[in-house]
Design an enzyme around this catalytic site. Structure first.
Site, short mmCIF file in Angstrom:
data_model
loop_
_atom_site.label_atom_id
_atom_site.label_comp_id
_atom_site.label_asym_id
_atom_site.label_seq_id
_atom_site.Cartn_x
_atom_site.Cartn_y
_atom_site.Cartn_z
N CYS A 1 -3.90 2.06 8.67
CA CYS A 1 -4.89 0.97 8.65
C CYS A 1 -5.49 0.67 10.02
CB CYS A 1 -4.24 -0.29 8.09
SG CYS A 1 -2.73 -0.70 8.98
N PRO B 1 5.71 -2.06 -5.18
CA PRO B 1 5.16 -0.99 -4.35
C PRO B 1 3.86 -0.48 -4.95
CG PRO B 1 7.09 -0.21 -5.59
CD PRO B 1 6.89 -1.65 -5.95
N SER B 2 3.12 0.30 -4.17
CA SER B 2 1.93 0.95 -4.73
C SER B 2 2.36 1.84 -5.89
CB SER B 2 1.26 1.80 -3.66
OG SER B 2 0.35 2.70 -4.26
N GLU C 1 -2.87 -8.20 4.83
CA GLU C 1 -2.93 -7.14 5.85
C GLU C 1 -3.84 -6.06 5.28
OE1 GLU C 1 -1.78 -7.19 8.78
OE2 GLU C 1 -0.30 -8.79 8.75
N LYS D 1 -11.41 -11.21 11.25
CA LYS D 1 -12.54 -11.02 10.33
C LYS D 1 -12.04 -10.53 8.95
CE LYS D 1 -15.22 -8.76 13.52
NZ LYS D 1 -16.45 -8.25 14.13
N ALA E 1 0.86 -1.19 0.00
CA ALA E 1 0.00 0.00 0.00
C ALA E 1 0.90 1.24 0.00
CB ALA E 1 -0.89 -0.02 1.24
N TRP E 2 0.29 2.43 -0.09
CA TRP E 2 1.08 3.65 -0.27
C TRP E 2 1.33 4.41 1.02
CZ3 TRP E 2 -2.37 6.91 1.77
CH2 TRP E 2 -3.73 6.69 1.51
N ASN E 3 0.77 3.97 2.15
CA ASN E 3 0.88 4.83 3.35
C ASN E 3 2.20 4.66 4.11
OD1 ASN E 3 0.08 2.27 4.13
ND2 ASN E 3 -1.19 2.99 5.82
N THR F 1 -9.20 -5.45 -2.52
CA THR F 1 -8.05 -6.04 -3.22
C THR F 1 -7.70 -7.38 -2.58
OG1 THR F 1 -7.22 -3.85 -3.75
CG2 THR F 1 -5.64 -5.64 -3.92
N GLU G 1 2.10 -10.39 10.48
CA GLU G 1 3.45 -9.92 10.18
C GLU G 1 4.17 -9.67 11.50
OE1 GLU G 1 2.85 -6.70 7.19
OE2 GLU G 1 3.52 -8.23 5.78
N GLY H 1 -7.70 -3.48 5.61
CA GLY H 1 -8.18 -2.26 6.26
C GLY H 1 -8.92 -2.50 7.56
P1 NAD Z 1 -5.22 -0.99 -2.56
O1 NAD Z 1 -5.89 -2.25 -2.16
O2 NAD Z 1 -5.89 -0.11 -3.53
O3 NAD Z 1 -3.78 -1.32 -3.20
C1 NAD Z 1 -2.82 -2.06 -2.49
C2 NAD Z 1 -1.86 -2.69 -3.47
O4 NAD Z 1 -2.55 -3.71 -4.21
C3 NAD Z 1 -1.30 -1.72 -4.51
O5 NAD Z 1 0.06 -2.01 -4.72
C4 NAD Z 1 -2.13 -2.03 -5.74
O6 NAD Z 1 -1.47 -1.72 -6.95
C5 NAD Z 1 -2.33 -3.52 -5.60
N1 NAD Z 1 -3.50 -4.07 -6.30
C6 NAD Z 1 -4.66 -3.43 -6.61
N2 NAD Z 1 -5.49 -4.29 -7.24
C7 NAD Z 1 -4.85 -5.49 -7.32
C8 NAD Z 1 -5.20 -6.77 -7.86
N3 NAD Z 1 -6.37 -6.99 -8.42
N4 NAD Z 1 -4.30 -7.77 -7.76
C9 NAD Z 1 -3.10 -7.56 -7.17
N5 NAD Z 1 -2.70 -6.37 -6.65
C10 NAD Z 1 -3.58 -5.34 -6.73
O7 NAD Z 1 -4.88 -0.21 -1.21
P2 NAD Z 1 -4.19 1.21 -1.05
O8 NAD Z 1 -5.19 2.26 -1.43
O9 NAD Z 1 -2.86 1.21 -1.68
O10 NAD Z 1 -3.96 1.25 0.53
C11 NAD Z 1 -4.93 1.58 1.44
C12 NAD Z 1 -5.53 0.34 2.08
O11 NAD Z 1 -4.48 -0.45 2.64
C13 NAD Z 1 -6.44 0.68 3.24
O12 NAD Z 1 -7.58 -0.13 3.19
C14 NAD Z 1 -5.60 0.34 4.46
O13 NAD Z 1 -6.32 0.04 5.62
C15 NAD Z 1 -4.81 -0.82 3.96
N6 NAD Z 1 -3.59 -1.01 4.76
C16 NAD Z 1 -3.51 -2.09 5.61
C17 NAD Z 1 -2.39 -2.26 6.42
C18 NAD Z 1 -2.27 -3.43 7.36
O14 NAD Z 1 -1.16 -3.74 7.76
N7 NAD Z 1 -3.35 -4.10 7.73
C19 NAD Z 1 -1.35 -1.33 6.36
C20 NAD Z 1 -1.45 -0.26 5.48
C21 NAD Z 1 -2.58 -0.10 4.69
#
Ligand code: NAD
Length: 487
Positions: A279, A172-173, A245, A454, A146-148, A227, A461, A247
């Site tokens: 997240c 990476p994102s 991992e 859930k 993800a990008w955060n 995703t 991790e 949301g």
């Molecule tokens: P996103 O799901 O849009 O993208 C995450 C990654 O998945 C990106 O690299 C994207 O290019 C890739 N992706 C998208 N579609 C895909 C597919 N069909 N197949 C394979 N890869 C694909 O999420 P985001 O907007 O980058 O990040 C925000 C989300 O991430 C929020 O929901 C946040 O809660 C979650 N997050 C979770 C954690 C955790 O540890 N639980 C940590 C950080 C962020």
């Protein structure tokens, strides 16, 4: 500048003509161009990762650990450079990237580097025989970020994967292509074989190519629930292992006997760190009715003092949201809160100037928002907003708040504030969440597992728990007597 890939030990440009511009969230000026990886790039990455895997798995754990420890040292020695790249890519304050992002990545490399020599099986004394287990690596693993928290996510995945003898291809994102390349450079300089940690750039289509590739053994995603579901479905066709991992919409519960100043500090940390783009954020803040008004007054006062502005200024406490598109999504949630009857107590608007009077209208800035008069059924109390929006809800009893806190499809995190030690544990044990805090929030030491219940995910991790997600267990039975056969 061109953000390339990193394949087989070197920065590599893609032959694909498809590319996009990466923008700085603080001013929407272009930072550089990113090329989308194509089939040939993925094939080259997989070939090189397979080659590296065979070299790497033959090394002892201690040898692998030394490379990880050296890579950690390299990251720490480049703290200023990498932190600045992260701040320009993500829009988060430099004070955060310096204090948390890079050091959390290095912590993971040190933790798993230190334990690589200790990954071991078990011995079983049997009748005229013995048995033992071997935790063996899976092969080429793919990490999708993800990008955060770009470099932290890359390192949280790479460190346990490599410690266990796997190689990794990391994507990476598409919004934050920079710092995974720094991690790849650090591994190479630390003595990793070429291809041990490859980086491919691209959007979800490249992620899908990794999920579908028959020579990739495992996918570890950090991203959204939607995703995660797509990846789980795709991985099922080849019975691939996954770590997800995802949301959350986590509860933070403040009881009437809590230390209010600490609880306010935690509520701020749980909602406004990294502009609320975390997240595990505790975005549903449940406060006992007895202390509701005094808590809210303090929370509002301290929220309005948050220094929002230029992320590269060391005095800044809140930066810019990742993109215009994301900012507009967060604004839509704020509008939804207002139209559903909640009161926007403070913030939630686009500021024109930062805390030093500088014009910030070109960036994706939003002031930290607090909604009161909320109801559990409102969209702002149910959906993950992933921005600086806190919803505050009152409650009367322990039983009631546990039920309301658990009434969510998510289960990533939860926090409880109380000075009653028995109540703290009693409540936490009933909350359906994988990552919990008593009297603090959003602290994620590498020693503790991190992950969700859930729909917030699968697997964990960090900590020793991560080892089982990057190994497969072989049982070996060894006969010491004759074969007892009826034939
Ligand atoms: P996103 O799901 O849009 O993208 C995450 C990654 O998945 C990106 O690299 C994207 O290019 C890739 N992706 C998208 N579609 C895909 C597919 N069909 N197949 C394979 N890869 C694909 O999420 P985001 O907007 O980058 O990040 C925000 C989300 O991430 C929020 O929901 C946040 O809660 C979650 N997050 C979770 C954690 C955790 O540890 N639980 C940590 C950080 C962020």
């Amino acid at each position: 500048m061109l953000y390339t890939q990193f394949i087989d030990g070197a920065l590599t440009a893609s032959s694909n003509r498809e590319s996009w511009i990466n923008y700085n969230p603080a001013n929407n000026n272009p930072l550089g161009e990113v090329s989308q990886a194509n089939d040939q790039d993925i094939e080259a990455a997989v070939n090189s990762s397979e080659k590296a895997f065979h070299i790497w798995k033959a090394k002892t754990g201690a040898e692998r650990g030394r490379v990880l420890l050296k890579a950690a040292h390299i990251l720490r020695s480049r703290l200023d450079k990498i932190a600045l790249l992260e701040t320009q890519d993500v829009g988060k304050p430099i004070s955060e990237s310096l204090a948390v992002d890079v050091s959390s990545a290095a912590d993971a490399l040190e933790y798993f580097g230190g334990m690589a020599a200790g990954v071991h099986g078990e011995f079983f004394d049997l009748k005229n025989a013995f048995g033992y287990t071997r935790p063996e690596p899976l092969g080429v693993c793919a990490g999708i970020g993800a990008w955060n928290y770009p470099i932290q996510i890359a390192a949280w995945k790479a460190a346990p994967a490599l410690a266990c003898g796997n190689s990794m291809i990391f994507k990476p994102s598409e919004l934050t292509p920079a710092t995974a390349l720094e991690l790849a450079e650090a591994f190479m300089e630390a003595g990793a074989p070429a291809g041990l940690f490859n980086v491919v750039q691209g959007d979800g289509r490249v992620g899908s190519m990794l999920v579908d590739h028959p020579r990739i053994a495992k996918i570890s995603l950090t991203g959204s629930v939607s995703t995660g579901k797509k990846i789980l479905t795709g991985a099922a066709t080849q019975m691939k292992r996954v770590t997800l991992e995802l949301g959350g919409k986590s509860p933070l519960i403040i009881f009437e006997d809590a230390d209010i100043d600490n609880a306010v500090s935690a509520a701020l940390l749980a909602n406004f760190y990294t502009q609320g783009e975390v997240c595990s954020n505790g975005t549903r803040v449940f406060v006992h009715r007895q202390i509701f008004d005094s808590f809210l007054m303090k929370l509002k006062g301290r929220t309005e003092k948050i220094r929002l502005g230029d992320p590269t200024d060391p005095d800044t406490q809140m930066g810019a949201l990742i993109s215009k598109v994301h900012m507009e999504k967060v604004i839509r949630f704020i509008d939804s809160g207002k139209s559903s009857g909640a009161t926007l107590l403070t913030g939630g608007f686009r500021p024109e100037e930062d805390f030093k009077g500088r014009d910030i209208t070109s960036g994706n800035f939003l002031t930290p928002a607090i909604f009161t008069d909320c109801d559990d059924s409102m969209e702002i109390c149910k959906e993950e907003i992933f921005g600086p929006v806190l919803t505050i809800l009152s409650f009367d009893s322990e039983e009631e708040v546990i039920e309301r806190a658990n009434n969510s499809a998510y289960g990533l995190a939860a926090g409880v504030f109380t000075n009653d030690i028995k109540r703290g544990h009693r409540v936490i044990h009933q909350l359906q969440a994988g990552t919990c805090w008593i009297n603090n929030y959003n602290v994620t030491p590498i020693e503790l597992p991190f992950g969700g219940y859930k729909q917030s995910g699968l697997g964990r991790e960090n900590s020793l728990a991560a080892i089982q997600y990057y190994t497969q267990l072989k049982s070996v039975y060894v006969e010491l007597g004759n074969v007892d056969s009826p034939y």
